[in-house]
Write a protein that holds these residues in place. Structure first.
Motif: not given
Lengths: 768, 156, 310
Positions: A442-457
């Motif tokens: 089995g495989i899995a392809c993913t995306m995961q954010p790094y960093g905080r959402t941009v409105w946190f300045q």
């Protein structure tokens, strides 16, 4: 601009250098939070609620006061401001705040009620046991889907929905009208799990010579000093948090744990106070990972083109919001996975229940979704009768694509590259001649954010100095929770300043003495503080160059391996000589600077659109080979391959370590780990009852690191702390489904032997 | 009562009560902070020390019961260099990240290496199954132990 | 109501380390005294304050006196302080009753096996512990000693319920005495959530042989009722039979029909029932294979013959 730095020949970056902190740690020379001792130190023990929902009628501390050694009982009325104030979404959403001590209505079993301070840990424990609480038990609600019903018991007066996020792209309603479309709808479920870092929540608090409330404790966020100041109703410049090396965090030390209790105890007793939570207390009452119920609807043309996707996500927030709004936001953003789909509707919500609160945990909502999107894609391919790998490839997002949220993916997307590596390494599934075993891949392809959402300045600061002997001091407020956060920053400084790695020393994790860097969470520290150090080191190097030119003339200065400057005319200048020259020029070789992340406006939740949510994503692919015993349902992981594009690997050894660690934590999540509750009462409060993986049943892991040179971190690195855990559960789920054969699939975590057996014997969950 | 034992080659004489665990005495009376509390059930392995050469969970060992024993932690003097070898290989392979489980884990590794064990990777995994590590995923740990086992016979 | 407080270290109690068994038994007459063998079960309970006691009687100096094997024709007497690790070596019992080494291999991890003892486990009486299952199967006489008397108690009268026994506070299990058929083979197998953890369901069985024919059999299973149980009437079905697929299938189905397991958070009733059947099947194969390997029977190793492979 930090990202423009790419020295043609790097000397320290990209090398698997030995971390100095690891040398200290293996020698047993690191003093963690619980190892700190102070003269006259007292000990604290929390009294926690027995019921998951009850009115506190009376609290009697009479008997506890008479326990020998008990010094003080601290209750709600003793706390200047008995309330925390969080804005977890950063968008001003109103959420139910929790108290330091609950004095009215208990909302989960384990909620802190009061604190016993004593001269010994034993006396504190005895005192805590002698506290008598009179409860009026109330009916409670534990299933988040029930909590959404109209007549549900309310956990808080404002309703049981903490927050609801929407993502809209295209026009799903219209797009799905085509009668030729193939449609499938599936629901996937995940469980409560515990961080189970080896170091329990611990720390020592005291009031120092100048009246500063000082906490030396295990935390991922030294900036909590602000919350402490608010609680004590004193100014922020009177609280200090020192964070020594932390014995693991994984998000579990992102919310405050011992901090408020140490602070109030030291504040009231004016003595040093230590508190160490017992393991069982931690398992029972500290926030867990959100269980999700995810319903995916997917429409595709018979030829294999995905047309539309609808996702409905409910996350169990437990009794208080904590970081739930943020977690469910991350879930909404990546709900469709790394796939380009024209018509998307996502709704994600967090719901209050009388369960233990849930909050941050490595992967932060985004990883649960991978268990959904990587299975629905597989199931659709199966339904269409096409190859699931090719089906994925057709829909992979590419650089420049518009994501479901409307934002543009502006860095490299190496999904095909990581997938190729994994498939190549895994090879074909071997054939077994044991009739009771089946092999699956089995495989899995993913995306995961790094960093905080941009409105946190978001921003991170650091302070870099050249010392008179030529050594370098880096001051940065990062908490080092074990991932080598401080060590990577030293590598970056050494690279840019042309000095040997040993010449750089990091002072870290002190809210009073090191520039604030923000917490170690959201896979942000390399990205944020890494860029801050790049910026500081470049400025410092410019200053050094300036001093060289001013004092010795402009002669094409270069640097040798020992960190000496040499000129074309044969001059050789040491860094201490540079320091002296700078002094004479009244030109301090010291830089304090701040890196500001890409920022942007808040999320438009009504339209379900954003110009930007997270700064960037890390992409990757994992593959697993499993053996299922069809008689018992037990699973053995035979091989595991994981590949990520990390932009640039600052320290490949540490990157590999992050991947290995993420995979094994993910395998526990996939196959065995679960904190079990019955009516809100934890029934797996023992360490030995929590099935975290030991070395014995774990496979060797092949980590394949790819470098696209397109991340937004220092030297174009991407974050890897959280991304490594996301693909594991769906890769295992797909491998197990592959082993079991058509129409058998376990859609809830953990994928236990019992559930597999249930699939094989055609029983549905209700009969098991 | 008074107990006497060797701790890292120093004579330790402690006044203790019957209920005190070895973990409590080593930490609170002898300041041996490299011995960690992780679970109190003898299950996580963070508190493991060597008692007469055997890895024992100090959190479930009463101190009174080790009277007269020879106890070692990762900070023990190390003329033959087995500790040093293990520490070096663990550092080189990054067999520790947060480092909290490491001193206990190394005690069990020391016993294996010193016995001259030469184990396969899977046997190493089984031998260390009483130690939980939440950071490394074990792979780098097995690398380090495997290498230490290969090198040790050439050193001793 | 008082709060549940999970502690870090035990509350105060006294410690005694007698040098003779007699001394130990006298000390145990005191109020609230507990014997301490390996401490594997007791000390965690004390750390967590789940159990509170006045004192412990550490048996380490009398351990050697309680590590013995007395082998007679039809009987085996085993001292109670053998560790799991020692019992995992089949040579300890001179090759007799290999069930002990089979079962010991499933217990915990190396550190637990080196420390925990047979007697400690029997006294603790966790219904999912391997030794409790083995004892249920073999139903030995337990030798219980106190300062006042020594008595023998069959295991089936000893175990009263989960973690409940007929052991008095001042009594010590000094030995177990097992009756062994002249020629017997054994099976032991289990499924647990993680290697080394307590089983969800475990099966132990013994088969006594009269040449290549089954003279007598016993089956015990844990995890399907509050304490391990036996299946006398099903076991009787095996008597006078020759090992065969048909017999294994029959026993498996009979066991599945006979068990009435509970559903709890760890596993449901259906799965436990299924495991009981599968594990009995596997354990029977072990016992039959052992017999055929010994060359004592013409019965071929069923389940391993070529034709069986699918």
């Amino acid at each position: 601009m930090a990202n423009d730095v790419l020295t043609p020949q790097l000397s320290v970056i990209g090398k698997g250098v030995i971390r100095e902190d690891v040398r200290k740690k293996v020698a047993g020379e690191v003093l963690y939070s619980a190892d700190w001792v102070m003269p006259g130190m007292l000990y604290g023990k929390l009294v926690r609620a027995l019921y998951s929902h009850a009115k506190i009628k009376k609290l009697s501390s009479q008997d506890a006061r008479h326990v020998p050694g008990v010094v003080r009982i601290i209750e709600a009325k003793d706390v200047p401001v008995n309330q925390f104030y969080d804005d977890p979404s950063g968008l001003g959403e109103k959420v139910a705040q929790h108290k330091v001590f609950q004095d009215d209505e208990v909302r989960y079993a384990g909620e802190p009620i009061c604190l016993v301070i004593a001269k010994t840990p034993e006396a504190a424990e005895k005192g805590a046991r002698a506290i008598e609480v009179e409860y009026e038990p109330l009916p409670s609600i534990h299933n988040p889907l029930d909590a959404l019903k109209d007549d549900a018991i309310l956990v808080h007066p404002g309703g049981n929905t903490v927050v609801q996020w929407n993502v809209h792209k295209g026009n799903t309603q219209v797009a799905i009208q085509d009668p030729n479309l193939v449609h499938i709808s599936r629901t996937y479920r995940t469980q409560f799990v515990d961080h189970l870092y080896l170091e329990p929540e611990s720390g020592v608090g005291w009031v120092d010579n100048d009246g500063i409330v000082t906490l030396r404790c295990a935390t991922q966020v030294v900036e909590h000093y602000r919350n402490i100041a608010r609680m004590l109703n004193i100014s922020e410049n009177r609280v200090r948090i020192i964070c020594p090396y932390v014995g693991g965090g994984f998000g579990g030390k992102e919310d405050m744990t011992v901090e408020p209790y140490l602070a109030i105890a030291a504040w009231i007793t004016k003595k040093p106070v230590k508190m160490v939570w017992s393991r069982q207390e931690s398992l029972q009452a500290r926030p867990k990972r959100h269980p999700f119920v995810m319903t995916y609807d997917l429409w595709a043309k018979p030829c294999g083109d995905v047309v539309a996707m609808k996702v409905d996500v409910t996350g169990d927030a437990g009794a208080y919001a904590l970081l739930s709004p943020r977690v469910l936001f991350a879930a909404a953003v990546v709900a469709t996975g790394p796939y380009h789909i024209d018509h998307v509707d996502v709704t994600s919500r967090a719901v209050y229940t009388h369960n233990v609160p849930t909050s941050a945990f490595r992967g932060f909502g985004a990883m649960q979704m991978a268990f959904g999107y990587e299975q629905i894609m597989e199931e659709m391919a199966q339904k269409l009768g096409i190859d699931s790998v090719g089906f994925r490839r057709r829909h992979f997002i590419k650089k420049g694509d518009t994501l479901a949220t409307g934002e543009i993916q502006d860095t490299a997307v190496w999904l095909n590259e990581t997938l190729d590596k994994v498939l190549n390494e895994l090879g074909e599934a071997p054939v077994t001649d044991d009739g009771s075993k089946r092999i699956g891949i089995g495989i899995a392809c993913t995306m995961q954010p790094y960093g905080r959402t941009v409105w946190f300045q978001d921003h991170a600061s650091c302070w870099l100095n050249l010392e008179s002997d030529g050594s370098v001091i880096l001051r940065t407020g990062v908490p080092d929770i074990g991932g080598g956060q401080a060590a990577s920053l030293c590598q970056i400084a050494a690279e840019i300043l042309h000095v040997p790695l040993e010449a750089v020393r990091a002072y870290y994790g002190d809210s009073a003495l090191t520039p604030l860097a923000g917490g170690t969470f959201a896979t942000r520290q390399l990205y944020m503080s890494g860029n801050a150090v790049v910026k500081a080191a470049q400025e410092l190097q410019e200053k050094i160059d300036h001093v060289l030119k001013t004092a010795w003339g402009d002669e094409g200065w270069q640097w040798d391996e020992e960190g000496m400057a040499y000129s074309t005319s044969g001059l050789r200048i040491s860094r201490s000589a540079v320091y002296e020259a700078a002094n004479a020029l009244h030109y301090p070789l010291s830089v304090h600077t701040t890196f500001h992340a890409q920022s942007g406006e808040g999320y438009d939740n009504k339209e379900g659109r954003a110009v930007k949510t997270f700064p960037d994503f890390t992409f990757g692919c994992h593959g697993a080979l499993v053996e299922v015993d069809v008689q018992t349902g037990t699973v053995k992981v035979l091989r595991y391959v994981a590949s990520h594009d990390v932009g640039v690997a600052i320290n490949p050894l540490s990157v590999e370590g992050q991947i290995h660690g993420g995979v094994v934590q993910g395998l526990g999540y996939a196959l065995s780990e679960e904190v079990l509750y019955q009516d809100g009462q934890c029934v797996t409060a023992l360490f030995s009852q929590y099935m975290a993986p030991t070395a014995e049943q774990m496979p060797d892991i092949t980590a394949i690191i790819l470098e696209s040179h397109e991340g937004k971190g220092p030297f174009h690195a991407r974050g890897i702390g959280e991304p490594a855990i996301a693909p594991v559960a769906p890769a295992i789920a797909n491998a197990v489904a592959n082993a079991l054969g058509p129409s058998c699939r376990v859609r809830s975590l953990p994928i236990t032997a019992e559930k597999i057996w249930g699939e094989l014997s055609g029983l549905d969950g209700s009969k098991i | 009562m008074q107990v006497e034992f060797q701790f890292n080659d120093e004579r330790a004489i402690c006044d203790i009560a019957g209920h005190e665990t070895l973990l409590a005495v080593l930490r609170d009376k002898l300041g041996a902070m490299e011995v960690k509390y992780g679970c109190g059930e003898g299950a996580c392995g963070s508190c493991v020390v060597l008692v007469d050469g055997n890895p024992l969970a100090s959190c479930i060992t009463l101190c009174a019961s080790v009277d007269g024993s020879d106890i070692m932690s990762v900070k023990a003097p190390d003329p033959p260099g087995a500790w040093a070898l293990l520490k070096d290989r663990f550092a080189a392979h990054e067999g520790a990240q947060c480092g909290f489980c490491t001193p206990g884990l190394l005690a069990s590794c020391f016993a294996l290496v010193q016995r001259g064990e030469k184990l396969t990777r899977q046997e190493i995994r089984e031998a260390l199954s009483g130690h939980l590590c939440r950071c490394t995923g074990y792979h780098h740990i097995v690398d380090a132990v495997e290498e230490a086992m290969a090198i040790w016979p050439t050193m001793s | 109501m008082h709060c549940e407080v999970f502690g870090l270290y035990p509350y105060p109690f006294d410690y005694f380390r007698p040098n003779t068994l007699e001394e130990a038994l006298v000390l145990a007459q005191g109020d609230g005294m507990k014997f301490l063998a390996g401490g594997q079960s007791l000390v965690p309970l004390l750390n967590l304050h789940v159990a509170e006691i006045k004192g412990v009687v550490d048996l380490q100096n009398v351990a050697s006196a309680l590590k013995f094997v007395q082998s007679q024709q039809d009987r085996l007497r085993l001292g109670s302080l053998w560790t799991h690790d020692e019992l995992s070596h089949s040579s300890l019992l001179g090759g007799r009753c290999p069930l002990f080494s089979q079962a010991a291999a499933f217990i915990g991890h190396p550190r637990i096996r080196r420390r925990g003892t047979l007697g400690g486990s029997i006294a603790h009486a966790d219904p999912l512990a391997e030794w409790i299952l083995v004892m249920t199967l073999l139903d030995p006489q337990l030798i219980l000693a106190s300062a006042k008397e020594e008595r023998q108690l069959p295991f089936h009268d000893y175990l009263l319920g989960p973690m409940m026994t007929a052991l008095s506070d001042d009594e010590l299990i000094t030995a177990v005495e097992i009756s062994l058929p002249e020629k017997a083979t054994y099976g032991f197998t289990e499924v647990s959530r993680r290697p080394g953890d307590y089983a969800l369901v475990a099966t132990a069985l013994s088969v006594g042989w009269d040449r290549d024919r089954i003279a007598q059999a016993d089956i015990a299973i844990s995890g399907v009722s509050d304490v391990p149980r036996t299946f006398p009437s099903i076991s009787r079905d095996m008597c006078q039979e020759y090992p065969s697929h048909g017999l294994v299938e029959h026993i498996k189905h009979a066991v599945e029909a006979a068990v009435d397991p509970p559903s709890d958070v760890l596993a449901g009733a259906s799965y436990r029932r299924h495991l009981a059947g599968i594990l009995v099947e596997k354990a029977l194969h072990q016992a039959f294979d052992e017999m055929s390997n010994a060359g004592e029977t013409a019965a071929k190793s069923i389940g391993k013959s070529e034709g069986e492979r699918t």
